[in-house]
Design a protein around this motif. Structure first.
Motif, PDB file in Angstrom:
ATOM      1  N   ALA A   1      15.133 -17.950  -4.216  1.00 49.21           N
ATOM      2  CA  ALA A   1      14.970 -19.382  -4.011  1.00 49.21           C
ATOM      3  C   ALA A   1      13.559 -19.808  -3.738  1.00 49.21           C
ATOM      4  N   SER A   2      12.950 -21.004  -4.016  1.00 47.72           N
ATOM      5  CA  SER A   2      11.959 -21.820  -3.683  1.00 47.72           C
ATOM      6  C   SER A   2      12.049 -21.813  -2.137  1.00 47.72           C
ATOM      7  N   LYS A   3      10.814 -21.517  -1.363  1.00 51.81           N
ATOM      8  CA  LYS A   3      11.032 -21.401   0.136  1.00 51.81           C
ATOM      9  C   LYS A   3       9.717 -21.444   0.609  1.00 51.81           C
ATOM     10  N   PHE A   4       9.761 -21.767   2.011  1.00 51.93           N
ATOM     11  CA  PHE A   4       8.406 -21.519   2.785  1.00 51.93           C
ATOM     12  C   PHE A   4       8.891 -20.204   3.777  1.00 51.93           C
ATOM     13  N   SER A   5       8.094 -19.312   3.818  1.00 51.81           N
ATOM     14  CA  SER A   5       8.696 -18.070   4.881  1.00 51.81           C
ATOM     15  C   SER A   5       9.910 -17.312   4.178  1.00 51.81           C
ATOM     16  N   GLY A   6      10.229 -16.847   5.066  1.00 57.23           N
ATOM     17  CA  GLY A   6      11.683 -16.114   4.681  1.00 57.23           C
ATOM     18  C   GLY A   6      11.679 -14.689   4.023  1.00 57.23           C
ATOM     19  N   HIS A   7      12.695 -14.382   3.349  1.00 56.07           N
ATOM     20  CA  HIS A   7      12.959 -13.149   2.569  1.00 56.07           C
ATOM     21  C   HIS A   7      12.173 -13.348   1.091  1.00 56.07           C
ATOM     22  N   PRO A   8      11.147 -12.711   0.617  1.00 61.23           N
ATOM     23  CA  PRO A   8      10.633 -12.905  -0.599  1.00 61.23           C
ATOM     24  C   PRO A   8      11.533 -11.887  -1.672  1.00 61.23           C
ATOM     25  N   TRP A   9      11.465 -12.363  -2.915  1.00 56.49           N
ATOM     26  CA  TRP A   9      12.108 -11.295  -3.912  1.00 56.49           C
ATOM     27  C   TRP A   9      10.988 -10.059  -3.992  1.00 56.49           C
ATOM     28  N   LEU A  10      11.768  -8.982  -3.631  1.00 53.56           N
ATOM     29  CA  LEU A  10      10.948  -7.652  -4.043  1.00 53.56           C
ATOM     30  C   LEU A  10      11.767  -6.742  -4.867  1.00 53.56           C
ATOM     31  N   ALA A  11      11.028  -5.929  -5.653  1.00 53.44           N
ATOM     32  CA  ALA A  11      11.773  -4.918  -6.456  1.00 53.44           C
ATOM     33  C   ALA A  11      12.389  -3.809  -5.404  1.00 53.44           C
ATOM     34  N   ALA A  12      13.461  -3.329  -6.043  1.00 51.91           N
ATOM     35  CA  ALA A  12      14.073  -2.420  -5.194  1.00 51.91           C
ATOM     36  C   ALA A  12      13.225  -1.172  -4.672  1.00 51.91           C
ATOM     37  N   ASN A  13      12.248  -0.610  -5.434  1.00 52.97           N
ATOM     38  CA  ASN A  13      11.576   0.188  -5.139  1.00 52.97           C
ATOM     39  C   ASN A  13      10.156  -0.132  -4.479  1.00 52.97           C
ATOM     40  N   GLU A  14       9.933  -1.581  -4.167  1.00 51.17           N
ATOM     41  CA  GLU A  14       8.566  -2.071  -3.785  1.00 51.17           C
ATOM     42  C   GLU A  14       8.600  -2.143  -2.351  1.00 51.17           C
ATOM     43  N   ALA A  15       7.280  -1.623  -1.970  1.00 50.33           N
ATOM     44  CA  ALA A  15       6.910  -1.669  -0.468  1.00 50.33           C
ATOM     45  C   ALA A  15       6.592  -3.296   0.002  1.00 50.33           C
ATOM     46  N   TYR A  16       7.159  -3.625   0.983  1.00 53.04           N
ATOM     47  CA  TYR A  16       6.741  -4.877   1.495  1.00 53.04           C
ATOM     48  C   TYR A  16       4.975  -5.065   1.524  1.00 53.04           C
ATOM     49  N   PRO A  17       4.648  -6.145   1.011  1.00 55.35           N
ATOM     50  CA  PRO A  17       3.117  -6.479   0.851  1.00 55.35           C
ATOM     51  C   PRO A  17       2.539  -6.387   2.368  1.00 55.35           C
ATOM     52  N   SER A  18       1.415  -5.557   2.388  1.00 51.02           N
ATOM     53  CA  SER A  18       0.627  -5.347   3.680  1.00 51.02           C
ATOM     54  C   SER A  18      -0.904  -5.602   3.496  1.00 51.02           C
ATOM     55  N   CYS A  19      -1.490  -6.072   4.429  1.00 51.27           N
ATOM     56  CA  CYS A  19      -3.088  -6.514   4.309  1.00 51.27           C
ATOM     57  C   CYS A  19      -3.829  -5.265   4.138  1.00 51.27           C
ATOM     58  N   PRO A  20      -4.594  -5.052   3.343  1.00 48.05           N
ATOM     59  CA  PRO A  20      -5.328  -3.977   3.268  1.00 48.05           C
ATOM     60  C   PRO A  20      -6.582  -3.703   4.424  1.00 48.05           C
ATOM     61  N   ASN A  21      -6.798  -4.764   4.988  1.00 44.74           N
ATOM     62  CA  ASN A  21      -7.767  -4.889   6.247  1.00 44.74           C
ATOM     63  C   ASN A  21      -6.914  -4.249   7.547  1.00 44.74           C
ATOM     64  N   CYS A  22      -5.817  -4.700   7.844  1.00 48.06           N
ATOM     65  CA  CYS A  22      -5.174  -4.260   9.037  1.00 48.06           C
ATOM     66  C   CYS A  22      -3.919  -3.320   8.978  1.00 48.06           C
ATOM     67  N   SER A  23      -3.589  -3.090   7.423  1.00 49.62           N
ATOM     68  CA  SER A  23      -2.226  -2.586   7.106  1.00 49.62           C
ATOM     69  C   SER A  23      -0.917  -3.168   7.831  1.00 49.62           C
ATOM     70  N   LYS A  24      -0.982  -4.444   8.487  1.00 50.59           N
ATOM     71  CA  LYS A  24       0.251  -4.833   8.945  1.00 50.59           C
ATOM     72  C   LYS A  24       0.762  -5.668   7.832  1.00 50.59           C
ATOM     73  N   PRO A  25       2.206  -5.954   7.874  1.00 50.78           N
ATOM     74  CA  PRO A  25       2.895  -6.710   6.886  1.00 50.78           C
ATOM     75  C   PRO A  25       2.318  -8.165   6.842  1.00 50.78           C
ATOM     76  N   MET A  26       2.308  -8.906   5.578  1.00 45.59           N
ATOM     77  CA  MET A  26       1.720 -10.226   5.667  1.00 45.59           C
ATOM     78  C   MET A  26       2.868 -11.074   5.487  1.00 45.59           C
ATOM     79  N   PRO A  27       3.087 -11.986   6.324  1.00 46.74           N
ATOM     80  CA  PRO A  27       4.058 -13.067   5.989  1.00 46.74           C
ATOM     81  C   PRO A  27       4.160 -13.724   4.810  1.00 46.74           C
ATOM     82  N   LEU A  28       5.159 -13.982   4.234  1.00 49.69           N
ATOM     83  CA  LEU A  28       5.385 -14.708   3.143  1.00 49.69           C
ATOM     84  C   LEU A  28       5.132 -16.308   3.632  1.00 49.69           C
TER      85      LEU A  28
END
Length: 234
Positions: A28-55
């Motif tokens: 769905a089109s949305k602000f925040s929430g669950h993004p669509w990710l592929a089954a084998n894809e890691a949740y996107p994280s920040c290269p600077n701090c390694s923390k997950p980045m909010p959608l």
């Protein structure tokens, strides 16, 4: 509003999102929430701090208003943005600039199996809102762009346009520039990128870009996979 005759050719349609609280389908089109990710894809994280980045935003390009989809391509446009305060990645990585490392903006194709994993813990998770409709309206270039376009208006006509371009979150239209025109250039072909979506401070997301800044997702009109996000404040 009566549109000055010499501005008629510069009118653009813009669409304001109509939202409902909460998350829906992964595509769905949305602000925040669950993004669509592929089954084998890691949740996107920040290269600077390694923390997950909010959608921040996901747009299903196939479900945009009629006449818009073909202009922007196919798939899902996603913006992830690091909100870490320690370290302060927004400053460390100059997140206000296009192609900053602490942001991820991309167009992906939701094919194959999707991840069904829960969101990872986030220190600044944002309340999700689903975009359920769009409200269309006319938009007009701001003062800086009118000067570049060579549009000359009378004093009264200038006054009639003082509240344009439209502020707030919106699809297409004209960017609301804070410090002057700042379109990025496509890293593939060098051409000026175009506005796709304006993400304003404290509208559908409880986020402030600097001091009441305004952000813009832009896209190359030729290379539709080349997208960028940048913001500026006063």
């Amino acid at each position: 509003m009566s549109i000055p005759a010499n501005l008629q050719t510069y009118v653009r349609s813009t669409w304001k999102p109509v939202v409902e609280d909460g998350d829906r389908d992964r595509t769905a089109s949305k602000f925040s929430g669950h993004p669509w990710l592929a089954a084998n894809e890691a949740y996107p994280s920040c290269p600077n701090c390694s923390k997950p980045m909010p959608l921040f935003l996901q747009l299903n390009l196939a479900e945009l208003p009629e006449g818009v989809q073909d202009r922007l391509g196919q798939g899902l446009l996603q913006l992830f943005y690091c909100t870490s305060e320690e370290p302060l990645c927004e400053c460390d990585c100059e997140a206000w600039a296009p192609f900053a490392t602490s942001t991820l903006v991309r167009v992906i194709q939701p094919v194959g199996d999707a991840s069904d994993r829960d969101l990872p813990p986030m220190e600044n998770y944002l309340p999700p809102k689903t975009i359920v409709d769009w409200q269309v309206m006319d938009d007009f270039p701001g003062y800086s762009e009118r000067r570049v376009l060579g549009i000359e208006l009378t004093e009264s006509e200038e006054a009639a346009l003082e509240n344009y371009p439209e502020a707030g979150d919106k699809l297409l239209g004209y960017p609301l520039w804070v410090q002057g025109i700042e379109y990025p250039h496509c890293p593939t072909c060098g051409q000026t990128m175009r506005l796709v979506f304006q993400l304003d401070s404290e509208d559908n997301l409880p986020v402030m870009f600097g001091d009441v800044g305004c952000g813009h997702i832009t896209q190359c009109a030729t290379h539709l996979d080349q997208v960028a996000f940048a913001w500026a404040c006063g």
